[in-house]
Design an enzyme around this catalytic site. Structure first.
Site, mmCIF file in Angstrom:
data_model
loop_
_atom_site.group_PDB
_atom_site.id
_atom_site.type_symbol
_atom_site.label_atom_id
_atom_site.label_comp_id
_atom_site.label_asym_id
_atom_site.label_seq_id
_atom_site.Cartn_x
_atom_site.Cartn_y
_atom_site.Cartn_z
ATOM 1 N N ASP A 1 -2.367 0.920 7.113
ATOM 2 C CA ASP A 1 -1.566 0.741 5.894
ATOM 3 C C ASP A 1 -1.050 -0.690 5.773
ATOM 4 O O ASP A 1 -0.994 -1.245 4.675
ATOM 5 C CB ASP A 1 -0.391 1.726 5.872
ATOM 6 C CG ASP A 1 -0.860 3.170 5.892
ATOM 7 O OD1 ASP A 1 -1.568 3.565 4.962
ATOM 8 O OD2 ASP A 1 -0.510 3.884 6.851
ATOM 9 N N GLU B 1 -1.014 -1.599 -4.773
ATOM 10 C CA GLU B 1 -2.289 -0.898 -4.959
ATOM 11 C C GLU B 1 -2.100 0.221 -5.968
ATOM 12 O O GLU B 1 -1.119 0.971 -5.912
ATOM 13 C CB GLU B 1 -2.787 -0.327 -3.627
ATOM 14 C CG GLU B 1 -4.153 0.298 -3.755
ATOM 15 C CD GLU B 1 -4.760 0.679 -2.417
ATOM 16 O OE1 GLU B 1 -5.758 1.418 -2.441
ATOM 17 O OE2 GLU B 1 -4.263 0.240 -1.371
ATOM 18 N N ASP C 1 0.891 -1.164 0.000
ATOM 19 C CA ASP C 1 0.000 0.000 0.000
ATOM 20 C C ASP C 1 0.928 1.213 0.000
ATOM 21 O O ASP C 1 1.459 1.586 1.043
ATOM 22 C CB ASP C 1 -0.892 -0.015 1.239
ATOM 23 C CG ASP C 1 -1.815 1.197 1.305
ATOM 24 O OD1 ASP C 1 -2.124 1.780 0.253
ATOM 25 O OD2 ASP C 1 -2.215 1.562 2.436
#
Length: 168
Positions: free
Chosen positions: A141, A68, A7
């Site tokens: 996260d 991501e 992420d």
């Protein structure tokens, strides 16, 4: 197979390593965050992120990476810095010859919860359940990075089945 989910962010990058056993079980290998200091020049923050990514890759030796995709809302400055972090992460993965897949937030939420607008708490609860973790993965996260890795393992399995002509 070991997958490193990421992420991306400049201040905080979440990472999650998930193994899939031969029996198809998902197991957490490691997770956490890479943080860079606010106020540090951007080029030094990106350099630190790059070096910490190299350390992670060397230490854990993932077979695949999943990152991501950038979700652009309103803040252009944030989007640019996240894009820079993504570039550094993709470079580190490519340099280590690790195949990379990229997933939009909607794809990740659908893969984890079956619901494209799931909130953070729902995502954390499903990640906890899928990985049989004793408590909710934190910080957010890191939980998101674990979700990215799980999403890739689900997608990889489905792609593998379609190549074999489907499950019968």
């Amino acid at each position: 197979m070991r997958v490193l989910g990421i992420d991306p962010g400049t201040a905080t990058t979440g990472f999650g390593l998930v193994d899939e056993t031969e029996r198809g079980e998902l197991v957490v290998a490691d997770y956490g965050v890479i943080e860079t200091q606010a106020g540090t020049p951007m080029e030094l923050r990106l350099l630190e992120l790059y070096h910490k990514m190299q350390e992670l890759l060397f230490l854990h030796r993932p077979e695949r990476g999943a990152v991501e995709k950038l979700f652009f809302q309103r803040n252009v400055t944030t989007a640019i810095s996240v894009g820079q972090a993504r570039g550094v992460i993709l470079l580190a993965l490519a340099e280590s010859n690790i195949p990379v897949a990229e997933y939009a937030p909607l794809e990740i939420k659908m893969a984890i919860t079956g619901y494209g607008v799931a909130d953070k708490k729902q995502m954390q609860q499903m990640v906890q359940s899928l990985l049989r973790m004793p408590k909710l993965p934190k910080p957010d996260d890191a939980a998101d990075a674990l979700a990215v890795a799980i999403c890739h393992l689900h997608r990889y399995r489905l792609d593998d089945l379609s190549l074999m002509g489907g499950a019968e």
